[in-house]
Scaffold this motif. Structure first.
Motif, PDB file in Angstrom:
ATOM      1  N   ILE A  63      27.977  29.512  41.131  1.00 44.80           N
ATOM      2  CA  ILE A  63      28.983  30.525  40.842  1.00 44.80           C
ATOM      3  C   ILE A  63      28.888  31.636  41.888  1.00 44.80           C
ATOM      4  CG2 ILE A  63      29.801  32.171  39.097  1.00 44.80           C
ATOM      5  CD1 ILE A  63      30.079  29.222  38.287  1.00 44.80           C
ATOM      6  N   ARG A  64      30.018  32.238  42.196  1.00 46.61           N
ATOM      7  CA  ARG A  64      30.056  33.335  43.175  1.00 46.61           C
ATOM      8  C   ARG A  64      29.757  34.675  42.512  1.00 46.61           C
ATOM      9  NH1 ARG A  64      34.562  32.298  44.840  1.00 46.61           N
ATOM     10  NH2 ARG A  64      34.105  31.376  46.879  1.00 46.61           N
ATOM     11  N   GLY A  65      28.797  35.428  43.091  1.00 49.27           N
ATOM     12  CA  GLY A  65      28.538  36.794  42.671  1.00 49.27           C
ATOM     13  C   GLY A  65      29.091  37.773  43.683  1.00 49.27           C
ATOM     14  N   ASN A  66      29.109  39.037  43.344  1.00 53.85           N
ATOM     15  CA  ASN A  66      29.646  40.042  44.256  1.00 53.85           C
ATOM     16  C   ASN A  66      28.848  40.135  45.552  1.00 53.85           C
ATOM     17  OD1 ASN A  66      27.842  41.186  42.125  1.00 53.85           O
ATOM     18  ND2 ASN A  66      27.934  43.031  43.392  1.00 53.85           N
ATOM     19  N   HIS A  67      27.532  39.979  45.470  1.00 58.35           N
ATOM     20  CA  HIS A  67      26.709  40.016  46.680  1.00 58.35           C
ATOM     21  C   HIS A  67      26.958  38.793  47.562  1.00 58.35           C
ATOM     22  CE1 HIS A  67      24.188  43.572  45.851  1.00 58.35           C
ATOM     23  NE2 HIS A  67      24.479  43.292  44.591  1.00 58.35           N
ATOM     24  N   ASP A  68      27.267  37.675  46.934  1.00 58.18           N
ATOM     25  CA  ASP A  68      27.569  36.461  47.701  1.00 58.18           C
ATOM     26  C   ASP A  68      28.894  36.594  48.441  1.00 58.18           C
ATOM     27  OD1 ASP A  68      25.275  35.410  46.380  1.00 58.18           O
ATOM     28  OD2 ASP A  68      26.557  34.980  44.653  1.00 58.18           O
ATOM     29  N   LEU A  69      29.834  37.288  47.836  1.00 49.91           N
ATOM     30  CA  LEU A  69      31.104  37.545  48.506  1.00 49.91           C
ATOM     31  C   LEU A  69      30.862  38.336  49.789  1.00 49.91           C
ATOM     32  CD1 LEU A  69      34.274  37.499  48.376  1.00 49.91           C
ATOM     33  CD2 LEU A  69      34.082  39.764  47.331  1.00 49.91           C
ATOM     34  N   TRP A  70      30.077  39.406  49.690  1.00 50.35           N
ATOM     35  CA  TRP A  70      29.769  40.225  50.867  1.00 50.35           C
ATOM     36  C   TRP A  70      29.065  39.417  51.948  1.00 50.35           C
ATOM     37  CZ3 TRP A  70      27.542  44.444  47.204  1.00 50.35           C
ATOM     38  CH2 TRP A  70      28.557  45.343  46.829  1.00 50.35           C
ATOM     39  N   CYS A  71      28.037  38.672  51.540  1.00 55.84           N
ATOM     40  CA  CYS A  71      27.254  37.911  52.518  1.00 55.84           C
ATOM     41  C   CYS A  71      28.106  36.833  53.171  1.00 55.84           C
ATOM     42  CB  CYS A  71      26.034  37.286  51.839  1.00 55.84           C
ATOM     43  SG  CYS A  71      24.934  36.414  52.972  1.00 55.84           S
ATOM     44  N   GLY A  72      28.939  36.163  52.396  1.00 63.12           N
ATOM     45  CA  GLY A  72      29.792  35.132  52.951  1.00 63.12           C
ATOM     46  C   GLY A  72      30.772  35.676  53.980  1.00 63.12           C
ATOM     47  N   LEU A  73      31.326  36.848  53.713  1.00 61.92           N
ATOM     48  CA  LEU A  73      32.233  37.481  54.672  1.00 61.92           C
ATOM     49  C   LEU A  73      31.504  37.836  55.961  1.00 61.92           C
ATOM     50  CD1 LEU A  73      34.311  39.811  52.314  1.00 61.92           C
ATOM     51  CD2 LEU A  73      35.149  37.819  53.582  1.00 61.92           C
TER      52      LEU A  73
END
Length: 244
Positions: A63-73
């Motif tokens: 599942i995607r978390g908010n920190h994963d969104l940042w890191c992925g970007l």
């Protein structure tokens, strides 16, 4: 086959290895990770590599978390922001540079493939933070709510205090919860409520037991509700501050 749900890791690779061993995880187990794999402790890149390896040996849901969104970007486009850097992003960048995994296509793809939510065959919902729509996930919902919303957790805590003994209670129960047999979330540390173990409220289970801060990393069997935990993260990384 067990179905095991795992809370927020936040770069705590040592805790991940420890709790997988304590739960005696084998390739027969299905693993559902609730997001926030990075940002906090010093081994975010190593954590992602371990998750990629687990996806080969096990049936996994990420599942995607908010920190994963940042890191992925950041990995994909080099984008950063001051909020991310101040909340573990700097440690994640350092981890990727030091590990030599900065240019890994597999890591970039890992973040792109993350799911906003997952519903299993028994109508159990897994989401990082929550959702706001009275119609359930996937309907009339801003995508960011899946990894930022805290109102679902707050509503569960309130609903848990109300005993459904009358028709009026049943009719006024929180409609968001009635769509699913159970809901599993992370995002809001249980240590905020002076507990370092999972908390059940209404039909919702919060599995974020504060691994980013002073708490532990948790694995829970969703059928038996037995759970296993790592040591407190500061004891595994005594020379680091995490997100304290």
């Amino acid at each position: 086959m067990r179905t095991l749900v795992i809370g927020d890791i936040h770069g705590g690779y040592k805790a991940l290895i420890q709790v997988l061993e304590r739960a005696k995880v084998t390739s027969e187990d299905k693993l559902i990770f609730l997001g926030d794999y990075v940002d906090g402790w010093s081994e975010s890149a190593e954590t992602i590599q371990k998750l990629i390896n687990l996806s080969i040996s096990n049936t996994c849901v990420f599942i995607r978390g908010n920190h994963d969104l940042w890191c992925g970007l950041w990995l994909d486009k080099g984008a950063t922001n001051p909020v991310w850097l101040a909340h573990g992003g700097k440690e994640t960048i350092d981890s990727y540079i030091q590990s030599g995994l900065l240019t890994s296509d597999a890591h970039k793809q890992f973040f792109k493939d993350l799911q906003n939510y997952y519903i299993d065959s028994e109508n159990r919902l897994f989401v990082h933070a929550g959702f706001t729509s009275m119609h359930g996930v996937g309907k009339e919902e801003y995508e960011s709510n899946y990894y930022w919303d805290r109102t679902l957790w707050e509503a569960a805590l309130l609903a848990d205090k109300v005993a459904e003994k009358t028709l009026e209670d049943i009719l006024t129960s929180p409609k968001r919860f009635n769509h699913y047999k159970e809901i599993y979330i992370g995002h809001t540390p249980t240590t905020n409520y002076k507990q370092d173990s999972p908390i059940k409220a209404y039909n919702l289970w919060n599995i974020d037991t504060g691994a980013a801060f002073t708490g532990k990393l948790t694995i829970l069997d969703i059928d038996t509700k037995e759970f296993w935990q790592s040591d407190a993260l500061p004891s595994l990384y005594p020379d680091e501050k995490g997100r304290n």
